[in-house]
Write an enzyme that holds these catalytic residues in place. Structure first.
Site, PDB file in Angstrom:
ATOM      1  N   GLN A   1      33.823 -24.378  33.133  1.00 18.03           N
ATOM      2  CA  GLN A   1      33.467 -25.179  34.316  1.00 18.03           C
ATOM      3  C   GLN A   1      32.319 -26.157  34.029  1.00 18.03           C
ATOM      4  O   GLN A   1      32.258 -27.239  34.615  1.00 18.03           O
ATOM      5  CB  GLN A   1      33.071 -24.236  35.463  1.00 18.03           C
ATOM      6  CG  GLN A   1      32.683 -24.926  36.761  1.00 18.03           C
ATOM      7  CD  GLN A   1      31.937 -23.984  37.732  1.00 18.03           C
ATOM      8  OE1 GLN A   1      31.710 -22.823  37.439  1.00 18.03           O
ATOM      9  NE2 GLN A   1      31.552 -24.511  38.871  1.00 18.03           N
TER      10      GLN A   1
ATOM     11  N   TYR B   1      35.351 -14.904  26.777  1.00 17.04           N
ATOM     12  CA  TYR B   1      34.982 -15.945  27.744  1.00 17.04           C
ATOM     13  C   TYR B   1      35.339 -17.333  27.204  1.00 17.04           C
ATOM     14  O   TYR B   1      34.996 -17.675  26.076  1.00 17.04           O
ATOM     15  CB  TYR B   1      33.485 -15.894  28.092  1.00 17.04           C
ATOM     16  CG  TYR B   1      33.040 -14.673  28.881  1.00 17.04           C
ATOM     17  CD1 TYR B   1      33.952 -13.783  29.461  1.00 17.04           C
ATOM     18  CD2 TYR B   1      31.691 -14.400  29.082  1.00 17.04           C
ATOM     19  CE1 TYR B   1      33.535 -12.671  30.173  1.00 17.04           C
ATOM     20  CE2 TYR B   1      31.267 -13.288  29.808  1.00 17.04           C
ATOM     21  CZ  TYR B   1      32.198 -12.426  30.340  1.00 17.04           C
ATOM     22  OH  TYR B   1      31.775 -11.326  31.053  1.00 17.04           O
TER      23      TYR B   1
ATOM     24  N   GLN C   1      28.565  -1.723  32.489  1.00 16.91           N
ATOM     25  CA  GLN C   1      28.471  -3.023  33.161  1.00 16.91           C
ATOM     26  C   GLN C   1      29.553  -3.105  34.253  1.00 16.91           C
ATOM     27  O   GLN C   1      30.685  -3.468  33.990  1.00 16.91           O
ATOM     28  CB  GLN C   1      28.636  -4.164  32.156  1.00 16.91           C
ATOM     29  CG  GLN C   1      28.370  -5.501  32.825  1.00 16.91           C
ATOM     30  CD  GLN C   1      28.389  -6.708  31.904  1.00 16.91           C
ATOM     31  OE1 GLN C   1      29.019  -7.711  32.223  1.00 16.91           O
ATOM     32  NE2 GLN C   1      27.725  -6.627  30.769  1.00 16.91           N
TER      33      GLN C   1
ATOM     34  N   TRP D   1      27.266  -6.974  37.302  1.00 16.42           N
ATOM     35  CA  TRP D   1      27.787  -8.342  37.305  1.00 16.42           C
ATOM     36  C   TRP D   1      28.148  -8.815  38.708  1.00 16.42           C
ATOM     37  O   TRP D   1      28.384  -8.015  39.610  1.00 16.42           O
ATOM     38  CB  TRP D   1      28.932  -8.531  36.336  1.00 16.42           C
ATOM     39  CG  TRP D   1      30.193  -7.730  36.425  1.00 16.42           C
ATOM     40  CD1 TRP D   1      30.439  -6.536  35.787  1.00 16.42           C
ATOM     41  CD2 TRP D   1      31.415  -8.070  37.114  1.00 16.42           C
ATOM     42  NE1 TRP D   1      31.728  -6.127  36.056  1.00 16.42           N
ATOM     43  CE2 TRP D   1      32.357  -7.043  36.856  1.00 16.42           C
ATOM     44  CE3 TRP D   1      31.817  -9.138  37.906  1.00 16.42           C
ATOM     45  CZ2 TRP D   1      33.658  -7.054  37.364  1.00 16.42           C
ATOM     46  CZ3 TRP D   1      33.118  -9.154  38.421  1.00 16.42           C
ATOM     47  CH2 TRP D   1      34.013  -8.123  38.156  1.00 16.42           C
TER      48      TRP D   1
ATOM     49  N   PRO E   1      26.231 -10.159  41.066  1.00 14.26           N
ATOM     50  CA  PRO E   1      25.375  -9.612  42.129  1.00 14.26           C
ATOM     51  C   PRO E   1      25.362 -10.495  43.373  1.00 14.26           C
ATOM     52  O   PRO E   1      25.053 -10.018  44.467  1.00 14.26           O
ATOM     53  CB  PRO E   1      23.987  -9.558  41.476  1.00 14.26           C
ATOM     54  CG  PRO E   1      24.044 -10.555  40.358  1.00 14.26           C
ATOM     55  CD  PRO E   1      25.459 -10.511  39.857  1.00 14.26           C
TER      56      PRO E   1
ATOM     57  N   ALA F   1      28.123 -12.019  44.295  1.00 16.85           N
ATOM     58  CA  ALA F   1      29.561 -12.134  44.585  1.00 16.85           C
ATOM     59  C   ALA F   1      30.061 -13.541  44.241  1.00 16.85           C
ATOM     60  O   ALA F   1      30.755 -14.181  45.037  1.00 16.85           O
ATOM     61  CB  ALA F   1      29.862 -11.755  46.030  1.00 16.85           C
TER      62      ALA F   1
ATOM     63  N   LYS G   1      26.883 -20.273  51.006  1.00 14.11           N
ATOM     64  CA  LYS G   1      27.281 -21.692  50.971  1.00 14.11           C
ATOM     65  C   LYS G   1      28.750 -21.922  51.341  1.00 14.11           C
ATOM     66  O   LYS G   1      29.154 -23.059  51.579  1.00 14.11           O
ATOM     67  CB  LYS G   1      26.979 -22.304  49.607  1.00 14.11           C
ATOM     68  CG  LYS G   1      27.814 -21.795  48.452  1.00 14.11           C
ATOM     69  CD  LYS G   1      27.327 -22.454  47.163  1.00 14.11           C
ATOM     70  CE  LYS G   1      28.024 -21.912  45.949  1.00 14.11           C
ATOM     71  NZ  LYS G   1      27.531 -22.514  44.707  1.00 14.11           N
TER      72      LYS G   1
ATOM     73  N   GLY H   1      25.027 -15.652  37.043  1.00 21.21           N
ATOM     74  CA  GLY H   1      25.592 -16.845  36.436  1.00 21.21           C
ATOM     75  C   GLY H   1      24.980 -18.056  37.109  1.00 21.21           C
ATOM     76  O   GLY H   1      24.355 -17.940  38.167  1.00 21.21           O
TER      77      GLY H   1
ATOM     78  N   ASN I   1      17.177 -18.042  41.532  1.00 17.10           N
ATOM     79  CA  ASN I   1      17.579 -16.638  41.406  1.00 17.10           C
ATOM     80  C   ASN I   1      16.499 -15.739  40.798  1.00 17.10           C
ATOM     81  O   ASN I   1      16.349 -14.590  41.206  1.00 17.10           O
ATOM     82  CB  ASN I   1      18.864 -16.543  40.570  1.00 17.10           C
ATOM     83  CG  ASN I   1      20.021 -17.266  41.244  1.00 17.10           C
ATOM     84  OD1 ASN I   1      19.960 -17.599  42.426  1.00 17.10           O
ATOM     85  ND2 ASN I   1      21.076 -17.537  40.489  1.00 17.10           N
TER      86      ASN I   1
HETATM   87  N1  LIG Z   1      31.946  -7.070  32.552  1.00 25.48           N
HETATM   88  C1  LIG Z   1      32.754  -7.779  33.279  1.00 25.48           C
HETATM   89  O1  LIG Z   1      33.933  -7.477  33.420  1.00 25.48           O
HETATM   90  C2  LIG Z   1      32.216  -9.016  33.931  1.00 25.48           C
HETATM   91  C3  LIG Z   1      32.970  -9.718  34.881  1.00 25.48           C
HETATM   92  C4  LIG Z   1      32.405 -10.826  35.470  1.00 25.48           C
HETATM   93  C5  LIG Z   1      31.118 -11.231  35.118  1.00 25.48           C
HETATM   94  N2  LIG Z   1      30.413 -10.539  34.158  1.00 25.48           N
HETATM   95  C6  LIG Z   1      29.054 -10.943  33.731  1.00 25.48           C
HETATM   96  O2  LIG Z   1      28.235 -11.195  34.866  1.00 25.48           O
HETATM   97  C7  LIG Z   1      27.751 -12.533  34.815  1.00 25.48           C
HETATM   98  C8  LIG Z   1      27.549 -13.053  36.188  1.00 25.48           C
HETATM   99  O3  LIG Z   1      28.777 -13.103  36.897  1.00 25.48           O
HETATM  100  P1  LIG Z   1      28.983 -14.206  37.989  1.00 25.48           P
HETATM  101  O4  LIG Z   1      28.834 -15.547  37.364  1.00 25.48           O
HETATM  102  O5  LIG Z   1      30.201 -13.909  38.760  1.00 25.48           O
HETATM  103  O6  LIG Z   1      27.685 -13.884  38.895  1.00 25.48           O
HETATM  104  P2  LIG Z   1      27.038 -14.398  40.208  1.00 25.48           P
HETATM  105  O7  LIG Z   1      25.604 -14.547  39.850  1.00 25.48           O
HETATM  106  O8  LIG Z   1      27.412 -13.473  41.310  1.00 25.48           O
HETATM  107  O9  LIG Z   1      27.689 -15.845  40.519  1.00 25.48           O
HETATM  108  C9  LIG Z   1      27.276 -16.959  39.789  1.00 25.48           C
HETATM  109  C10 LIG Z   1      27.782 -18.244  40.398  1.00 25.48           C
HETATM  110  O10 LIG Z   1      27.303 -18.380  41.748  1.00 25.48           O
HETATM  111  C11 LIG Z   1      26.830 -19.712  41.980  1.00 25.48           C
HETATM  112  N3  LIG Z   1      25.370 -19.627  42.169  1.00 25.48           N
HETATM  113  C12 LIG Z   1      24.473 -18.927  41.418  1.00 25.48           C
HETATM  114  N4  LIG Z   1      23.235 -19.049  41.904  1.00 25.48           N
HETATM  115  C13 LIG Z   1      23.319 -19.833  42.989  1.00 25.48           C
HETATM  116  C14 LIG Z   1      22.373 -20.307  43.899  1.00 25.48           C
HETATM  117  N5  LIG Z   1      21.087 -19.973  43.795  1.00 25.48           N
HETATM  118  N6  LIG Z   1      22.792 -21.105  44.917  1.00 25.48           N
HETATM  119  C15 LIG Z   1      24.110 -21.440  45.038  1.00 25.48           C
HETATM  120  N7  LIG Z   1      25.059 -21.017  44.192  1.00 25.48           N
HETATM  121  C16 LIG Z   1      24.682 -20.206  43.171  1.00 25.48           C
HETATM  122  C17 LIG Z   1      27.193 -20.512  40.735  1.00 25.48           C
HETATM  123  O11 LIG Z   1      28.522 -21.025  40.873  1.00 25.48           O
HETATM  124  P3  LIG Z   1      28.871 -22.498  41.436  1.00 25.48           P
HETATM  125  O12 LIG Z   1      27.633 -23.336  41.369  1.00 25.48           O
HETATM  126  O13 LIG Z   1      29.958 -22.957  40.551  1.00 25.48           O
HETATM  127  O14 LIG Z   1      29.346 -22.252  42.846  1.00 25.48           O
HETATM  128  C18 LIG Z   1      27.204 -19.446  39.658  1.00 25.48           C
HETATM  129  O15 LIG Z   1      27.960 -19.764  38.524  1.00 25.48           O
HETATM  130  C19 LIG Z   1      28.799 -13.261  33.968  1.00 25.48           C
HETATM  131  O16 LIG Z   1      28.327 -14.456  33.421  1.00 25.48           O
HETATM  132  C20 LIG Z   1      29.075 -12.237  32.916  1.00 25.48           C
HETATM  133  O17 LIG Z   1      28.046 -12.218  31.957  1.00 25.48           O
HETATM  134  C21 LIG Z   1      30.951  -9.449  33.588  1.00 25.48           C
END
Ligand SMILES: NC(=O)c1ccc[n+]([C@@H]2O[C@H](COP(=O)([O-])OP(=O)(O)OC[C@H]3O[C@@H](n4cnc5c(N)ncnc54)[C@H](OP(=O)(O)O)[C@@H]3O)[C@@H](O)[C@H]2O)c1
Length: 333
Positions: free
Chosen positions: A27, A54, A177, A205, A207, A209, A216, A285, A295
């Site tokens: 992305q 990934y 994880q 992971w 956290p 959602a 938003k 992420g 964050n």
């Molecule tokens: N073990 C597993 O099976 C597994 C599966 C999934 C993930 N993971 C791990 O967990 C990590 C995090 O997962 P995730 O990316 O789903 O986590 P997340 O932190 O719940 O979501 C991250 C996404 O939310 C948006 N975001 C983050 N902070 C924000 C803010 N302050 N304001 C507005 N939007 C915000 C961004 O997307 P947009 O800006 O694009 O909207 C960002 O890419 C992954 O990178 C990976 O390392 C592991």
């Protein structure tokens, strides 16, 4: 930044880690990826999570380039193995062959001699657990891997692995994880109690959602441009499970709770997972550096019982708690 031990191990990790699923090599363009990693480093994040699979292996390369020149000892680099990285029958799973080939490829892409934590990305129903655990143990002895963990394993699977490790004298699993957030609490009834007893820490992971808990996404409205819900490369399919009006309406009710505490919605969501003492780190992420800076302020925030109750009342029945939701593909993916 605050730091916690990874389970009962001696390794310390930042309470908030940075992960690059769906962003690096997909992305998000490389420049933005590098800016996010730099923001993470500037804010005191030392723990970085990725996986061989990934972005079809590109995410590890991007992270390797973004961390180049940073003192290796100041970082904890985590990666994973299990999901397919190629077309062949042996390009997947937790066999001795695939694990051995995959760690070597990950180290090359990450431009490092070792990873701090190597995680089984799912449970492999087709490979004897002894084979997997012996191979992990060999990697530890070879110095390619310092600690071993798993991801999305059930309490029974973790217990089986610990028993084998104890009987055979292998390195024990120090972490799991799982997905964990205010909306997805499936680890609480079985995995957390076992992990507390056995010294296994959760590195959780999604956290926030995948962005949903930032508030938003508004019910009945199109998602904002450039957000994960509009990402045709894969993000929109992944976030779909939360994108319904029931969930989005309830999430809006968290807004006054965050406002009363002077927190952003993202900070409230991250602080919420960190209230669980079995959580070693929350992996967030980001698609832009401002998000990382927002964050990280969740580190060290304490939420009292009254706030936790208000959150539960606001979310009500949309919270998922069923431990049976922790699954791995059968047969192997
Ligand atoms: N073990 C597993 O099976 C597994 C599966 C999934 C993930 N993971 C791990 O967990 C990590 C995090 O997962 P995730 O990316 O789903 O986590 P997340 O932190 O719940 O979501 C991250 C996404 O939310 C948006 N975001 C983050 N902070 C924000 C803010 N302050 N304001 C507005 N939007 C915000 C961004 O997307 P947009 O800006 O694009 O909207 C960002 O890419 C992954 O990178 C990976 O390392 C592991």
């Amino acid at each position: 930044m605050e730091f916690r031990h990874l389970g009962r191990s001696g390794l310390k990790v930042s309470e908030i880690s940075y992960g690059n699923w769906l962003t690096h090599g997909s992305q998000v363009e490389e420049d933005a990826a590098k800016q996010c990693v730099q923001a993470a480093l500037d804010e005191g994040i030392t723990t970085f999570d990725t996986a061989d699979v990934y972005a079809g292996t590109k995410a590890e390369e991007v992270l390797g380039r973004a961390l180049k020149g940073v003192r290796r000892e100041s970082l904890e680099i985590f990666t994973k193995v299990y999901w397919p990285t190629g077309p062949g029958q042996n390009d997947r799973g937790l066999s001795r062959k695939h694990i051995t080939e995959s760690i070597n490829a990950s180290l090359r892409r990450l431009q490092t001699d070792y990873v701090d934590l190597y995680q089984a990305h799912r449970f492999d129903h087709e490979t004897p657990l002894e084979e997997t655990l012996k191979t992990f143990d060999d990697l530890v002895r070879q110095g390619k891997v310092l600690y071993v963990g798993v991801s999305e394993w059930t309490a029974d699977q973790i217990a089986q692995a610990l028993k084998i490790a104890d009987e055979m004298g292998f390195d024990r699993i120090v972490s799991n994880q799982p997905q964990y957030s205010m909306l997805w609490r499936v680890i609480e009834s079985e995995i957390v109690p076992l992990s507390e007893k056995e010294g296994v820490g959760q590195i959780v992971w999604s956290p926030i959602a995948q962005g949903v808990l930032t508030g938003k996404y508004l019910p009945g409205q199109q998602p904002p441009e450039g957000s994960r819900a509009t990402d045709a490369a894969g993000g929109s399919a992944m976030i779909a499970r939360f994108m319904n009006d029931d969930v989005l309406t309830r999430v809006q009710e968290l807004k006054p709770i965050a406002a009363d505490l002077g927190l952003s919605m993202a900070q409230l969501a991250i602080a919420w997972v960190l209230q669980n003492p079995n959580v070693s780190s929350a992996i967030v992420g980001a698609s832009r550096p401002e998000q990382v800076r927002d964050n990280v302020k969740a580190a060290g925030v304490k939420l009292d019982q009254d706030v936790l109750r208000r959150i539960d009342d606001a979310l009500g029945p949309i919270v998922e708690r069923d431990p049976a939701k922790t699954t791995s593909p059968r047969p192997r993916a």
